[in-house]
Scaffold this active site. Structure first.
Site, mmCIF file in Angstrom:
data_model
loop_
_atom_site.group_PDB
_atom_site.id
_atom_site.type_symbol
_atom_site.label_atom_id
_atom_site.label_comp_id
_atom_site.label_asym_id
_atom_site.label_seq_id
_atom_site.Cartn_x
_atom_site.Cartn_y
_atom_site.Cartn_z
ATOM 1 N N GLU A 138 -11.315 6.494 18.306
ATOM 2 C CA GLU A 138 -10.847 5.593 19.360
ATOM 3 C C GLU A 138 -11.380 4.170 19.227
ATOM 4 O O GLU A 138 -10.732 3.217 19.602
ATOM 5 C CB GLU A 138 -11.168 6.186 20.734
ATOM 6 C CG GLU A 138 -10.182 7.300 21.063
ATOM 7 C CD GLU A 138 -10.429 7.920 22.418
ATOM 8 O OE1 GLU A 138 -10.804 7.182 23.351
ATOM 9 O OE2 GLU A 138 -10.269 9.145 22.533
ATOM 10 N N HIS A 183 -8.753 -0.692 5.490
ATOM 11 C CA HIS A 183 -9.127 -1.996 6.064
ATOM 12 C C HIS A 183 -9.606 -2.897 4.929
ATOM 13 O O HIS A 183 -10.412 -2.466 4.095
ATOM 14 C CB HIS A 183 -10.231 -1.811 7.113
ATOM 15 C CG HIS A 183 -10.610 -3.114 7.750
ATOM 16 N ND1 HIS A 183 -9.833 -3.699 8.732
ATOM 17 C CD2 HIS A 183 -11.634 -3.957 7.512
ATOM 18 C CE1 HIS A 183 -10.384 -4.857 9.067
ATOM 19 N NE2 HIS A 183 -11.476 -5.031 8.354
ATOM 20 N N ALA A 221 -8.866 -3.117 -5.085
ATOM 21 C CA ALA A 221 -9.447 -2.106 -4.195
ATOM 22 C C ALA A 221 -8.390 -1.286 -3.437
ATOM 23 O O ALA A 221 -8.267 -0.086 -3.653
ATOM 24 C CB ALA A 221 -10.411 -2.767 -3.220
ATOM 25 N N ASN A 279 0.838 -1.212 0.000
ATOM 26 C CA ASN A 279 0.000 0.000 0.000
ATOM 27 C C ASN A 279 0.869 1.256 0.000
ATOM 28 O O ASN A 279 0.558 2.231 -0.674
ATOM 29 C CB ASN A 279 -0.957 0.003 1.193
ATOM 30 C CG ASN A 279 -2.207 -0.825 0.925
ATOM 31 O OD1 ASN A 279 -3.036 -0.444 0.107
ATOM 32 N ND2 ASN A 279 -2.321 -1.974 1.574
HETATM 33 C C1 GRF Z 1 -3.379 -4.839 3.745
HETATM 34 O O1 GRF Z 1 -4.292 -5.836 3.374
HETATM 35 C C2 GRF Z 1 -4.049 -3.849 4.635
HETATM 36 O O2 GRF Z 1 -5.369 -3.561 4.280
HETATM 37 C C3 GRF Z 1 -4.033 -4.613 5.916
HETATM 38 O O3 GRF Z 1 -2.731 -5.207 5.951
HETATM 39 C C4 GRF Z 1 -2.283 -5.406 4.637
HETATM 40 C C5 GRF Z 1 -0.972 -4.688 4.496
HETATM 41 O O4 GRF Z 1 -0.325 -4.917 3.310
HETATM 42 N N1 GRF Z 1 -4.399 -3.822 7.041
HETATM 43 P P1 GRF Z 1 0.933 -4.061 2.875
HETATM 44 O O5 GRF Z 1 1.912 -3.983 4.030
HETATM 45 O O6 GRF Z 1 0.465 -2.710 2.438
HETATM 46 O O7 GRF Z 1 1.525 -4.837 1.726
#
Ligand code: GRF
Length: 211
Positions: free
Chosen positions: A148, A110, A180, A14
């Site tokens: 929170e 998420h 997504a 990400n």
């Molecule tokens: C992603 O699926 C994010 O939504 C979740 O953990 C994963 C992290 O992946 N909370 P990365 O570290 O961005 O590859």
């Protein structure tokens, strides 16, 4: 320019999507000023350094208790003087002091359609395992503001992804990321940086459509 700090724990795909979107001009009016990981050895830090973004780690292992860790972490965050904090696969519960200090300025991605498959215990692959166990046919991802309560803040954007026969948690996780997460998170940063959304009465409202 919106000063953006990204918090990570793992592989950082990400984070990479955000870095790529900034260089391609798909995120404008924003600058990645720092990346902080709670884990010293993660690939995310390499990705940040390769893009010449200051990257640091603050590991709970180096502190005597949770409070000391949280204090040190918050100090690092403050040091970057962020306008926006992006949790991109950040697996630590955000300290209350940080949520209060940066209210309305922290977003999280998420990997499900909130309010399904979220809250305590729903992180990483576990989300996709539960989705497959329950047999839902559509899942997706959500970008929301952090409050929170875990995964309870105002929803900024969501995108649906189909579950397919024969999916494993790993296959589904990958599809949710590709279809997504890697799209939604950069768009959300661009929307905030360009004033297309605002918080109003506990909800996130879109004031201008994306082109
Ligand atoms: C992603 O699926 C994010 O939504 C979740 O953990 C994963 C992290 O992946 N909370 P990365 O570290 O961005 O590859």
């Amino acid at each position: 320019m919106l000063r953006v700090v990204v918090l990570v724990s793992g592989g950082g795909t990400n984070l990479q999507a955000i870095i790529d979107a900034v260089s391609a001009g798909r995120i404008t009016n924003a600058e990645l000023v720092g990346v902080i990981s709670n884990n010293k050895t993660v690939k995310s830090l390499e990705r940040a350094r390769a893009a010449e973004i200051p990257a640091v780690s603050v590991s709970p292992k180096d502190y005597e208790d949770r409070d000391a860790f949280y204090r040190a972490f918050l100090e690092k965050v403050d040091g970057f003087r962020p306008d926006l904090i992006v949790l991109a696969g950040f697996l630590v519960a955000v300290p209350k002091q940080m949520v209060q200090k940066y209210e309305g300025r922290i977003i999280n991605i998420h990997p499900s359609l909130i309010p399904s498959f979220c809250g305590v215990g729903y992180y990483g692959l576990k989300v996709h395992e539960r989705v497959l166990e329950r047999g839902v046919k559509v899942t997706g991802a959500t970008v929301h503001f952090v409050t929170e309560g875990m995964d309870e803040g105002p929803i900024l954007s969501q995108k649906a992804v189909y579950v397919e026969e024969g999916d494993t948690p790993e296959i589904l996780q990958r599809r949710v990321m590709e279809q997504a997460e890697w799209i939604l998170l950069p768009q959300a940063i661009d929307d905030i940086a360009n004033g297309r959304v605002r918080l109003e009465g506990g909800r996130c409202v879109r004031t201008t459509q994306r082109d």
